[in-house]
Design an enzyme around this catalytic site. Structure first.
Site, mmCIF file in Angstrom:
data_model
loop_
_atom_site.group_PDB
_atom_site.id
_atom_site.type_symbol
_atom_site.label_atom_id
_atom_site.label_comp_id
_atom_site.label_asym_id
_atom_site.label_seq_id
_atom_site.Cartn_x
_atom_site.Cartn_y
_atom_site.Cartn_z
ATOM 1 N N PRO A 195 0.844 -1.204 0.000
ATOM 2 C CG PRO A 195 0.015 -1.053 2.177
ATOM 3 C CD PRO A 195 0.800 -1.943 1.262
ATOM 4 C CB ALA B 256 1.737 1.466 4.322
ATOM 5 N N GLY B 257 4.245 3.633 5.288
ATOM 6 C CA GLY B 257 5.492 3.627 6.056
ATOM 7 C C GLY B 257 6.340 2.418 5.731
ATOM 8 C CG LEU B 258 4.896 -1.041 5.144
ATOM 9 C CD1 LEU B 258 3.975 -2.186 4.735
ATOM 10 C CD2 LEU B 258 5.729 -1.454 6.360
ATOM 11 C CB ALA C 168 11.791 3.891 -1.698
ATOM 12 C CG ASP D 84 11.907 4.962 2.722
ATOM 13 O OD1 ASP D 84 12.469 4.843 3.821
ATOM 14 O OD2 ASP D 84 10.704 5.237 2.602
HETATM 15 O O1 PMV Z 1 7.223 6.579 5.840
HETATM 16 P P1 PMV Z 1 8.406 6.055 5.088
HETATM 17 O O2 PMV Z 1 8.335 4.600 4.776
HETATM 18 O O3 PMV Z 1 8.690 6.852 3.849
HETATM 19 O O4 PMV Z 1 9.684 6.250 6.041
HETATM 20 C C1 PMV Z 1 10.092 7.550 6.395
HETATM 21 C C2 PMV Z 1 11.300 7.519 7.286
HETATM 22 C C3 PMV Z 1 11.675 8.885 7.855
HETATM 23 O O5 PMV Z 1 12.852 8.696 8.635
HETATM 24 C C4 PMV Z 1 10.584 9.431 8.756
HETATM 25 C C5 PMV Z 1 11.941 9.913 6.771
HETATM 26 C C6 PMV Z 1 13.202 9.649 5.968
HETATM 27 O O6 PMV Z 1 13.289 10.204 4.867
HETATM 28 O O7 PMV Z 1 14.095 8.935 6.440
#
Ligand code: PMV
Length: 314
Positions: A98, A101-103, A107, A149
């Protein structure tokens, strides 16, 4: 024309998100799932993404565009700008993660596109070089990305990342079992990174102290993973989550999920990635324990899956 299907994985940040934007280390693990891409000749560049049902042309930043998916179109244009001549290719991507999602979905998307275009143009790059090209798009998606990422999407494995430095692979004593739970709320990486920047400019000392705490957690976490001390890894995840909460990056749902995971036997749990929504991760001692944690999250109405990271890391 080479129509090979290429892939790039997402990632979870085990320790150190946000601090990594400020030059602190982060420890992240590549996921097997992410995005696949292939290209076909076209009269002009085009990007299609399934299952999102998106098909766009690149739109250069600054041009007035009210087109749907304007950010995606701008990110695609930014990626293509890294090539000497704009490749007339239709890039077809299948997203397995998804977005928001922070995954590391964006990237994975960007790295898969670069690999597909490079493959068809006969360009060979190292993982670090691929990540660098993918950063053109990540900057559009995330504003001020640290690069963790794209580095993980391009290289995979488990690694320590410091902005501007080569990835340092981490050798785990053994693979670890993680439960990834989705809060159902969209992750807000761009916004949370901006919020931390505001907090940093208002109260630099306090935020720097938090980052110093995170740095210690990352370094101790690395040692604990190398030693296979999962109890310690879990405790450090708990500590990391408290620091993220202090920076107002968690949400009631993410807190509920982390608490439920630990109550169901997880050794530790924390949000992963930008926060403000998106996903959390919980560490389990083995697969059966992870499945109990997964069921506990699902019983609260959250989507959750079990994944193993660190297998075959160099
Ligand atoms: O939300 P994601 O999966 O893009 O992770 C972001 C990680 C952060 O440290 C918050 C931002 C970054 O660019 O490192």
């Amino acid at each position: 024309m080479n129509a090979r299907v290429v892939r790039a994985g997402g990632k979870v940040i085990l320790f150190g998100e946000h601090g990594v934007v400020y030059g602190k280390p982060a420890l992240a693990a590549g996921l097997a799932t992410g995005a696949t891409a292939e290209v076909e000749p076209a009269s002009a560049p085009r990007l299609s993404i399934e299952p999102w049902g998106v098909s766009i042309e690149p739109v250069v930043a600054g041009s007035e565009s009210f087109a749907p998916h304007a950010q995606l179109a701008e990110a695609f244009a930014a990626l293509l700008s890294a090539y000497d001549t704009t490749p007339a290719l239709h890039v077809r991507v299948k997203m397995e993660l998804p977005s928001g999602a922070g995954l590391g979905g964006s990237a994975a998307l960007s790295v898969a596109i670069v690999r597909a275009i490079d493959g068809s143009l006969g360009i060979t790059r190292t993982a670090a070089e691929i990540a660098e090209v993918a950063m053109h798009a990540e900057r559009v998606f995330h504003g001020n990305p640290s690069g963790v990422d794209t580095a993980l999407a391009a290289a995979g494995g488990v690694a320590l990342y410091i902005k501007g430095q080569p990835l340092r692979p981490v050798r785990l004593a053994r693979p670890i079992q993680l439960v990834i739970g989705h809060s159902g709320e969209p992750g807000m990486t761009k916004e949370t990174v901006a919020s931390v920047a505001r907090q940093h400019s208002q109260r630099p000392q306090k935020v720097e102290q938090i980052f110093a705490g995170m740095e210690a957690i990352v370094n101790n976490g690395k040692t604990a993973l190398e030693d296979g001390d999962l109890d310690k890894v879990g405790q450090l995840m708990e500590l990391n989550q408290k620091l993220l909460l202090t920076l107002m990056l968690s949400t009631p749902k993410l807190e509920e999920m982390c608490t439920a995971a630990v109550k169901a036997g997880a050794l530790g749990a924390k949000l992963t990635g930008g926060g403000g929504g998106g996903c959390m991760i919980a560490l389990s001692a083995d697969v059966p324990s992870a499945e109990i944690v997964q069921a506990a999250l699902q019983s609260l109405g959250y989507k959750a899956f079990v994944t193993q990271v660190g297998e075959g890391t160099p």
